[in-house]
Design a protein around this motif. Sequence first.
Motif, PDB file in Angstrom:
ATOM      1  N   MET A   1      66.531  74.296 136.313  1.00  0.00           N
ATOM      2  CA  MET A   1      65.809  73.565 137.302  1.00  0.00           C
ATOM      3  C   MET A   1      65.417  72.173 136.828  1.00  0.00           C
ATOM      4  O   MET A   1      65.409  71.238 137.618  1.00  0.00           O
ATOM      5  CB  MET A   1      64.561  74.367 137.676  1.00  0.00           C
ATOM      6  N   ALA A   2      65.114  72.055 135.563  1.00  0.00           N
ATOM      7  CA  ALA A   2      64.735  70.763 135.003  1.00  0.00           C
ATOM      8  C   ALA A   2      65.899  69.795 135.051  1.00  0.00           C
ATOM      9  O   ALA A   2      65.706  68.606 135.235  1.00  0.00           O
ATOM     10  CB  ALA A   2      64.241  70.928 133.569  1.00  0.00           C
ATOM     11  N   ALA A   3      67.119  70.309 134.920  1.00  0.00           N
ATOM     12  CA  ALA A   3      68.293  69.436 134.946  1.00  0.00           C
ATOM     13  C   ALA A   3      68.513  68.877 136.345  1.00  0.00           C
ATOM     14  O   ALA A   3      68.924  67.742 136.511  1.00  0.00           O
ATOM     15  CB  ALA A   3      69.526  70.195 134.477  1.00  0.00           C
ATOM     16  N   VAL A   4      68.230  69.659 137.371  1.00  0.00           N
ATOM     17  CA  VAL A   4      68.399  69.198 138.741  1.00  0.00           C
ATOM     18  C   VAL A   4      67.396  68.083 139.046  1.00  0.00           C
ATOM     19  O   VAL A   4      67.725  67.079 139.683  1.00  0.00           O
ATOM     20  CB  VAL A   4      68.238  70.385 139.720  1.00  0.00           C
ATOM     21  N   ASN A   5      66.161  68.239 138.594  1.00  0.00           N
ATOM     22  CA  ASN A   5      65.153  67.207 138.823  1.00  0.00           C
ATOM     23  C   ASN A   5      65.504  65.913 138.111  1.00  0.00           C
ATOM     24  O   ASN A   5      65.267  64.832 138.624  1.00  0.00           O
ATOM     25  CB  ASN A   5      63.772  67.693 138.369  1.00  0.00           C
ATOM     26  N   ALA A   6      66.080  66.005 136.915  1.00  0.00           N
ATOM     27  CA  ALA A   6      66.466  64.808 136.173  1.00  0.00           C
ATOM     28  C   ALA A   6      67.570  64.062 136.916  1.00  0.00           C
ATOM     29  O   ALA A   6      67.557  62.841 136.998  1.00  0.00           O
ATOM     30  CB  ALA A   6      66.931  65.180 134.768  1.00  0.00           C
ATOM     31  N   VAL A   7      68.523  64.775 137.493  1.00  0.00           N
ATOM     32  CA  VAL A   7      69.587  64.145 138.265  1.00  0.00           C
ATOM     33  C   VAL A   7      68.991  63.503 139.515  1.00  0.00           C
ATOM     34  O   VAL A   7      69.378  62.408 139.920  1.00  0.00           O
ATOM     35  CB  VAL A   7      70.682  65.176 138.622  1.00  0.00           C
ATOM     36  N   GLY A   8      68.063  64.154 140.140  1.00  0.00           N
ATOM     37  CA  GLY A   8      67.414  63.600 141.329  1.00  0.00           C
ATOM     38  C   GLY A   8      66.682  62.308 141.020  1.00  0.00           C
ATOM     39  O   GLY A   8      66.713  61.358 141.789  1.00  0.00           O
ATOM     40  N   TYR A   9      65.999  62.258 139.865  1.00  0.00           N
ATOM     41  CA  TYR A   9      65.298  61.038 139.472  1.00  0.00           C
ATOM     42  C   TYR A   9      66.270  59.892 139.196  1.00  0.00           C
ATOM     43  O   TYR A   9      66.030  58.762 139.565  1.00  0.00           O
ATOM     44  CB  TYR A   9      64.430  61.278 138.229  1.00  0.00           C
ATOM     45  N   VAL A  10      67.391  60.210 138.546  1.00  0.00           N
ATOM     46  CA  VAL A  10      68.394  59.188 138.237  1.00  0.00           C
ATOM     47  C   VAL A  10      68.992  58.649 139.532  1.00  0.00           C
ATOM     48  O   VAL A  10      69.162  57.447 139.707  1.00  0.00           O
ATOM     49  CB  VAL A  10      69.493  59.751 137.309  1.00  0.00           C
ATOM     50  N   GLY A  11      69.288  59.518 140.470  1.00  0.00           N
ATOM     51  CA  GLY A  11      69.839  59.089 141.753  1.00  0.00           C
ATOM     52  C   GLY A  11      68.852  58.226 142.522  1.00  0.00           C
ATOM     53  O   GLY A  11      69.219  57.210 143.107  1.00  0.00           O
ATOM     54  N   ALA A  12      67.599  58.605 142.537  1.00  0.00           N
ATOM     55  CA  ALA A  12      66.572  57.832 143.235  1.00  0.00           C
ATOM     56  C   ALA A  12      66.376  56.475 142.555  1.00  0.00           C
ATOM     57  O   ALA A  12      66.188  55.457 143.215  1.00  0.00           O
ATOM     58  CB  ALA A  12      65.262  58.609 143.265  1.00  0.00           C
ATOM     59  N   HIS A  15      69.250  54.300 143.493  1.00  0.00           N
ATOM     60  CA  HIS A  15      69.097  53.898 144.894  1.00  0.00           C
ATOM     61  C   HIS A  15      68.120  52.725 145.001  1.00  0.00           C
ATOM     62  O   HIS A  15      68.354  51.762 145.729  1.00  0.00           O
ATOM     63  CB  HIS A  15      68.611  55.088 145.726  1.00  0.00           C
ATOM     64  N   ARG A  16      67.012  52.798 144.264  1.00  0.00           N
ATOM     65  CA  ARG A  16      66.022  51.729 144.252  1.00  0.00           C
ATOM     66  C   ARG A  16      66.628  50.441 143.670  1.00  0.00           C
ATOM     67  O   ARG A  16      66.408  49.356 144.196  1.00  0.00           O
ATOM     68  CB  ARG A  16      64.808  52.166 143.420  1.00  0.00           C
ATOM     69  N   ARG A  17      67.388  50.558 142.601  1.00  0.00           N
ATOM     70  CA  ARG A  17      68.057  49.392 142.009  1.00  0.00           C
ATOM     71  C   ARG A  17      69.041  48.769 143.007  1.00  0.00           C
ATOM     72  O   ARG A  17      69.139  47.551 143.101  1.00  0.00           O
ATOM     73  CB  ARG A  17      68.798  49.784 140.743  1.00  0.00           C
ATOM     74  N   VAL A  22      70.584  44.398 146.747  1.00  0.00           N
ATOM     75  CA  VAL A  22      70.902  43.939 148.099  1.00  0.00           C
ATOM     76  C   VAL A  22      69.861  42.932 148.572  1.00  0.00           C
ATOM     77  O   VAL A  22      70.195  41.884 149.156  1.00  0.00           O
ATOM     78  CB  VAL A  22      71.008  45.131 149.079  1.00  0.00           C
ATOM     79  N   ALA A  23      68.595  43.189 148.311  1.00  0.00           N
ATOM     80  CA  ALA A  23      67.531  42.272 148.721  1.00  0.00           C
ATOM     81  C   ALA A  23      67.688  40.910 148.035  1.00  0.00           C
ATOM     82  O   ALA A  23      67.557  39.863 148.680  1.00  0.00           O
ATOM     83  CB  ALA A  23      66.166  42.878 148.403  1.00  0.00           C
ATOM     84  N   PHE A  24      67.980  40.912 146.727  1.00  0.00           N
ATOM     85  CA  PHE A  24      68.173  39.641 146.012  1.00  0.00           C
ATOM     86  C   PHE A  24      69.410  38.904 146.501  1.00  0.00           C
ATOM     87  O   PHE A  24      69.409  37.665 146.612  1.00  0.00           O
ATOM     88  CB  PHE A  24      68.256  39.861 144.498  1.00  0.00           C
ATOM     89  N   CYS A  25      70.479  39.621 146.810  1.00  0.00           N
ATOM     90  CA  CYS A  25      71.686  38.975 147.348  1.00  0.00           C
ATOM     91  C   CYS A  25      71.404  38.329 148.698  1.00  0.00           C
ATOM     92  O   CYS A  25      71.814  37.192 148.954  1.00  0.00           O
ATOM     93  CB  CYS A  25      72.830  39.982 147.464  1.00  0.00           C
ATOM     94  N   LEU A  26      70.714  39.038 149.580  1.00  0.00           N
ATOM     95  CA  LEU A  26      70.360  38.480 150.882  1.00  0.00           C
ATOM     96  C   LEU A  26      69.435  37.277 150.739  1.00  0.00           C
ATOM     97  O   LEU A  26      69.579  36.279 151.446  1.00  0.00           O
ATOM     98  CB  LEU A  26      69.716  39.551 151.763  1.00  0.00           C
ATOM     99  N   LEU A  27      68.503  37.359 149.815  1.00  0.00           N
ATOM    100  CA  LEU A  27      67.609  36.240 149.564  1.00  0.00           C
ATOM    101  C   LEU A  27      68.394  35.035 149.038  1.00  0.00           C
ATOM    102  O   LEU A  27      68.152  33.894 149.449  1.00  0.00           O
ATOM    103  CB  LEU A  27      66.520  36.638 148.566  1.00  0.00           C
ATOM    104  N   GLY A  28      69.352  35.268 148.162  1.00  0.00           N
ATOM    105  CA  GLY A  28      70.187  34.194 147.629  1.00  0.00           C
ATOM    106  C   GLY A  28      71.004  33.516 148.721  1.00  0.00           C
ATOM    107  O   GLY A  28      71.124  32.288 148.756  1.00  0.00           O
ATOM    108  N   VAL A  29      71.584  34.308 149.620  1.00  0.00           N
ATOM    109  CA  VAL A  29      72.350  33.750 150.736  1.00  0.00           C
ATOM    110  C   VAL A  29      71.434  32.935 151.648  1.00  0.00           C
ATOM    111  O   VAL A  29      71.784  31.829 152.070  1.00  0.00           O
ATOM    112  CB  VAL A  29      73.071  34.870 151.516  1.00  0.00           C
ATOM    113  N   ALA A  30      70.265  33.451 151.937  1.00  0.00           N
ATOM    114  CA  ALA A  30      69.322  32.732 152.803  1.00  0.00           C
ATOM    115  C   ALA A  30      68.884  31.414 152.167  1.00  0.00           C
ATOM    116  O   ALA A  30      68.813  30.379 152.847  1.00  0.00           O
ATOM    117  CB  ALA A  30      68.102  33.608 153.098  1.00  0.00           C
ATOM    118  N   VAL A  31      68.613  31.409 150.873  1.00  0.00           N
ATOM    119  CA  VAL A  31      68.208  30.183 150.185  1.00  0.00           C
ATOM    120  C   VAL A  31      69.361  29.183 150.176  1.00  0.00           C
ATOM    121  O   VAL A  31      69.157  27.980 150.379  1.00  0.00           O
ATOM    122  CB  VAL A  31      67.715  30.499 148.753  1.00  0.00           C
ATOM    123  N   SER A  32      70.584  29.643 149.963  1.00  0.00           N
ATOM    124  CA  SER A  32      71.751  28.748 149.975  1.00  0.00           C
ATOM    125  C   SER A  32      71.919  28.089 151.338  1.00  0.00           C
ATOM    126  O   SER A  32      72.158  26.875 151.429  1.00  0.00           O
ATOM    127  CB  SER A  32      73.019  29.516 149.618  1.00  0.00           C
TER     128      SER A  32
END
Length: 174
Positions: A1-12, A15-17, A22-32
């Motif tokens: 069970m601990a291994a499943v939670n570790a995979v879930g944390y890595v995936g999350a 996803h956050r990264r 995507v947010a920084f890319c959109l911000l870069g395009v908008a600034v350009s």
Amino acid sequence: MAAVNAVGYVGADNHRRFQWLVAFCLLGVAVSILLVSLERTAAQAERQSVQLMLNQLRSALVVKGAEVMLTGGRLEDWQGTNPVDLLQSAPMNWGGDCSGAEHQKGSWCFMRDERVLAYRSRWVEFPGLNGGPEQAEWLFWRVETEFARLAKVPERRAVGLVLNRVNFGQQKPY
């Protein structure tokens, strides 16, 4: 069970990264896009400033031409004069005589040897006064006599002073 939670944390975490990327890319395009638009707007403002100055100089030349004609003077004697001398006060970006020191971009000066008014553009590609872009750092104008032919008289007659564009190419005036 601990291994499943570790995979879930890595995936999350990935996803956050990905969301931040995507947010920084959109911000870069908008600034350009904003910077390109700002540069285009500044170039158009400079073009309008030059056009306004030319209109003021042309108005002063019309008044001076009428004054010379009314007093019986010769309009030809006024060719090549500095039109800024006809204004009540010199513009804020007036650099005086072109010879000598390097003039700032966005300033006007008068070339005494060539007898022309010069403007140094802030942009390499100046938004041309006729609408299209011009590859010119320096723009030049000369005071000249305007002539007209009357229907009954075959010779030309001086009728006023005009400010005509002179093309010296891309050379510096000094």
